[in-house]
Design an enzyme around this catalytic site. Structure first.
Site, short mmCIF file in Angstrom:
data_model
loop_
_atom_site.label_atom_id
_atom_site.label_comp_id
_atom_site.label_asym_id
_atom_site.label_seq_id
_atom_site.Cartn_x
_atom_site.Cartn_y
_atom_site.Cartn_z
N ILE A 116 23.71 36.95 16.72
CA ILE A 116 23.08 37.39 15.44
C ILE A 116 23.14 38.92 15.36
CG2 ILE A 116 20.68 37.84 14.79
CD1 ILE A 116 19.84 35.30 16.24
N VAL A 128 21.94 39.47 20.94
CA VAL A 128 21.20 38.64 20.69
C VAL A 128 21.84 37.31 19.85
CG1 VAL A 128 19.03 37.79 19.46
CG2 VAL A 128 19.34 40.05 20.46
N LYS A 146 18.34 36.62 24.04
CA LYS A 146 18.99 38.05 24.25
C LYS A 146 19.30 37.85 25.75
CE LYS A 146 17.31 42.72 23.85
NZ LYS A 146 16.36 43.47 23.57
N ASP A 189 10.01 52.06 20.13
CA ASP A 189 11.05 51.93 18.85
C ASP A 189 10.86 51.11 17.89
OD1 ASP A 189 13.89 52.51 18.14
OD2 ASP A 189 14.69 51.00 19.14
#
Length: 911
Positions: free
Chosen positions: A87, A95, A112, A205
């Site tokens: 992805i 991921v 992940k 983030d």
């Protein structure tokens, strides 16, 4: 890599930025960012080359294994999942899209992994921290953790909900969202961030790439890989990566304290939310970074003021909205919004037309906002708004003309009364018929409640008070009545209805023959009873409904009674019938009493049909009456209930097309399917029941998709899932064998449905966190999940699930106000939980005896539970006696009797 922390930081920043652009643009980008620093250029280029090489090798390995080997065991597996495709990548890892491959059930997930050349133990530490953080975050706007573990190579991995969506800024632009729609979406993001903060987690983030929006418009907060735990009880929670110079953030969204390397607090996330809001409003960022050097970031982010928003994206950004965005972007953390909740509250205030805290408003500012917010009501009341806008001078001028204003007050009261009636009767009646109306109802509630409290204060005008009481009653139903579309605020609903009861009771003492007052008081008691029943307080609900019935019947006694009066009286009898004996809800299980009330209601409906044979409301009510009579009959004679339930379905189908697709009637369609399927399950016609339930679920989910915040629609979905799980579990148990059925397949299907049901129940409990009905259901569902996992030999974790379910059931059952079906669930859970060492048959007997006594020995299902509890506790003779008493409640058995589940199990207890 022995570099100073500033060098490490620049390497990471440029590396992450380069990864995000097409490969052909990377070289020019890193040359521009490195600004002639040869050493920096070499390090970043080497790192990128290694990353690309690793991707090529990984892709080749994946393709090779898929081409050569078809065996599932040889494919690229991570735990129970098989990887489908990449992805995306970040500075920490990759991921992948994956699917569950162990055959238990179908599920698409995001996995992940740390699989980049830069991977060290420090990155593994961060991934483990992310897993710990996600395990504690369960919120509808946060992508949830599903699983985690270690690969065969010893690398940790996370399995997360796969969010098929678009970054929030792209979603807004591609769907051309209006200003209000963007702000509402942003407010939901703030809600997710606030939830994380309340759980002592700072994201650190927040940026569009970490906030995806699904096609349905629901945001999902992603990637807690750089998050920080605030808990002081976790020494060493600050990552070693941070201590060694990896200050992980995206510069364009970073707060001044992040750039400076100072302590990070929740205010840092608030700052990033401010940047995000600025981007959604203007289409650009508040700062422009060109070189991405430390000196540039220190100068631009920590010293330069942000650009004023202006009018980007074709949206009008007024002074209030500009103030909100700039407050969130202030340099000093203490000068920003203290919490994401405060940020969201100011956004909501802006949407509501109220003053925002970002502006220290003067009197003129607050008065102007009030005038704009209430311009229709104030115009209708004939108020002179120009005097308010004039500020202090206007107030002084008004003091001089106080006598004139008092004369206007009488006219104002009449206009305010008319406004309340219009808002709550005409507008609410219209929006309740429309899908997606919950938000409109919430806005209506807050506006009208404020207005009502103000207009009734110190008033002695009987007409005004009666209209206000009527408005309070309507408001209470919008807030929390389970029989109509509502906003889920049951406590607020009871408070509004208490005001309605108090006003109308006082008026009736003064005017005992006033039919309008009597009707309003009856309606207030009925509404209050319905809400009490909806939250499981049935013992309090029944006397309230009997009071309402006495008043309604008195009004309907005359021969010339209006259609509305007859419908009100019949509906009250039906509601009492539900409280006395509706199945699978905290009724009193008095089935004969319930049936008598429903048949009284039917007699009154027949009178109403004589008044107006083609009236849709009457035809709808009669169809619903057939449904409820069938639901009651189903408790003792499920086969005999089927004709009533088919009559209900036929009655709904006979309504003309426009009425059939109104929300209330659409819900009634699906609500009739539930009891019908239940009756089929009881006699072992599982395949037919599942087909009916599939039709019902399509309607439930259609209504929920139209209004995702409609808690009633969520509850309907749960009811359908409950029936579906019951069908699969009953067929798997083999009580009634059905040709072609496979017990293992049924167990797997039951587990899948139960997992969905658990998610829905948890969603309901977020809205109604202390509702014992839903808690009890969740407890029983958890035990059923554990039982099905054991049946499928998936015992890992099943013990924890069942223990949690048992804990919930016992906690609810021990409450002083525990209802019959809550005790029923607890008793069944205590004698069926696995492993048998967890069972407590003596306590199950105690609960079962209480529910049987409460139902006055009218409920055969309760007597079956008592017999099972006695048997589990070694009291065989008592088990036989209870079973015998249960069989006596069923219709006499003849050669044509269709065997039901309850009859079969009660007969088995006689042995």
């Amino acid at each position: 890599m022995s570099f100073p922390s500033e060098m490490l930081q620049r390497i990471e920043l440029i590396f992450n930025e380069a990864l995000a652009v097409p490969e052909g643009d990377r070289q020019s980008l890193i040359e521009a960012r490195c600004q002639g620093d040869a050493k920096l250029l070499v390090e970043v280029s080497t790192l990128l080359d290694a990353c690309v090489a690793e991707e090529i090798v990984a892709a080749a390995r994946l393709q090779q294994t898929r081409d050569i080997r078809a065996n599932d065991a040889e494919r690229i597996r991570v735990g129970a999942y098989e990887i489908d495709r990449l992805i995306g990548r970040g500075g920490m890892g990759a991921v992948y899209l994956a699917h569950r491959a162990d055959g238990n059930f179908e599920q698409q997930v995001a996995i992940k992994l740390i699989d980049l050349p830069l991977a060290t133990d420090l990155f593994r530490e961060r991934l483990r921290m992310e897993r710990q953080i996600l395990a504690g975050l369960n919120h509808p706007y946060i992508a949830r953790l599903i699983d985690g573990g270690v690969t065969t190579d010893g690398e940790p991995f996370l399995v997360m909900e796969y969010v098929d969506g678009t970054p929030i800024n792209r979603f807004c632009d591609e769907n051309a969202l209006s200003l209000a729609q963007r702000l509402l979406l942003f407010r939901n993001v703030c809600e997710a961030v606030q939830f994380a903060h309340q759980n002592l987690v700072i994201h650190r983030d927040l940026k569009p790439d970490n906030i995806f929006v699904t096609a349905e418009g629901t945001p999902r907060l992603l990637d807690f890989g750089t998050a920080k735990l605030l808990s002081p009880s976790r020494p060493g929670s600050e990552s070693e990566l941070t201590r060694q110079g990896f200050q992980s953030f995206t510069p364009q969204y970073a707060s001044p304290e992040q750039v400076l390397g100072n302590a990070i607090t929740t205010a840092s996330d608030t700052y990033s939310l401010g940047v995000l809001l600025y981007l959604l409003l203007t289409g650009k960022l508040p700062y422009e970074l060109k070189e991405f050097t430390t000196s540039e970031m220190l100068r631009v982010i920590c010293e330069e003021p942000p650009h004023r928003p202006g009018h980007g994206n074709g949206l009008h950004i007024d002074t209030d909205l500009e103030a909100i965005a700039l407050k969130a972007l202030r340099k000093e953390p203490s000068e920003r919004y203290l919490t994401a909740h405060q940020f969201a509250a100011d956004v909501q205030a802006y949407l509501d037309g109220k003053p925002v805290s970002a502006r220290h408003g003067t009197y003129s500012y607050r008065a102007g906002k009030f005038i704009h917010r209430h311009r229709i009501g104030l115009a209708a009341a004939g108020l002179v708004i120009a005097s308010l806008a004039a500020g202090v001078e206007g107030v002084l001028w008004q003091a001089k003309v106080a006598n004139a204003e008092r004369r206007k007050a009488e006219a104002q009261a009449a206009d305010l009364r008319q406004l309340s009636n219009s808002l709550l009767s005409e507008i609410d009646e219209a929006i309740r018929k429309l899908p997606g109306s919950t938000g409109a109802q919430q806005l209506l509630v807050s506006t009208v409640l404020e207005h009502l409290d103000r207009s009734t204060k110190d008033s002695r005008d009987p007409k005004l008070l009666l209209d206000a009481a009527t408005a309070y009653i309507q408001l209470g139903n919008v807030q929390g009545n389970m029989y109509s579309e509502h906003t889920g605020d049951t406590q607020g609903a009871l408070a509004s209805l208490d005001k309605g009861v108090a006003i109308t009771a006082s008026l009736l003492e003064e005017q005992p023959k006033n039919a309008a007052v009597k009707h309003a008081l009856a309606w207030a008691h009925r509404s209050r009873s319905e809400i009490l029943f909806g939250i499981g307080r049935t013992q309090e609900a029944v006397p309230e409904m009997r009071t309402a019935i006495a008043l309604f019947d008195e009004l309907a006694a005359g021969r010339g009674s209006s259609l509305d009066t007859l419908l009100d009286s019949a509906a009250a009898h039906g509601r009492l019938g539900a409280e006395l004996g509706v199945p699978y809800w905290p009724s009193l299980s008095d089935f004969p009493g319930a049936l008598a009330e429903y048949l009284k209601a039917r007699e009154i409906y027949q009178r109403a049909i004589a008044v107006d044979p083609n009236n849709i409301r009457v035809l709808q009510a009669m169809a619903d009456n057939h449904r409820m009579v069938g639901a009651i009959q189903m408790q003792t004679d499920p086969a005999g209930a089927l004709p009533e339930l088919r009559a209900a379905i036929s009655g709904i189908d006979s309504l003309h097309e426009q009425a059939k697709y109104e929300m209330a009637i659409r819900r009634m369609q699906s609500g009739t399917i539930g009891p019908y399927a239940g009756a089929l399950i009881e006699i072992g016609h599982y395949r037919e029941a599942l087909a009916a339930l599939e039709q019902g679920q399509s309607i439930y989910r259609e209504l929920l998709a139209a209004d995702p915040k409609n808690i009633r629609a969520v509850q309907d979905v749960e009811a359908g899932l409950s029936r579906e799980a019951e069908a699969y579990q009953e067929r798997a148990s083999g009580i009634f064998p059905e040709e072609g059925a496979n017990p293992r397949t049924d167990a797997a299907n039951a587990l899948k449905v139960l997992l969905d049901q658990r998610s829905v129940l948890e969603q309901i409990l977020r809205v109604e966190p202390h509702n014992g009905n839903w808690e009890s259901k969740l407890g029983m569902v958890l035990i059923d999940i554990g039982r099905q996992q054991r049946a499928l030999h998936l015992e890992n974790g099943s013990l924890d699930v069942e223990q949690r379910g048992l804990t919930i059931l016992k906690e609810v059952a021990q409450r002083p106000d525990a209802q019959a079906y809550q005790l029923f669930d607890a008793a069944n859970g205590l004698i069926t939980v696995e492993p048998p060492s967890l069972r407590e048959p003596a306590l199950a007997v105690k609960y079962a005896e209480r529910i049987v006594e409460r139902s006055s020995y009218h409920n055969p299902e309760f007597l079956l539970t008592l017999a099972n509890a006695y048997r589990a506790n070694g009291e065989t003779e008592k088990a036989r006696a209870a079973a015998k008493r249960g069989l006596e409640l069923l219709p006499p058995e003849t050669s044509t009797t269709v065997m039901s589940r309850v009859r079969k199990l009660l007969r088995a207890q006689l042995k």
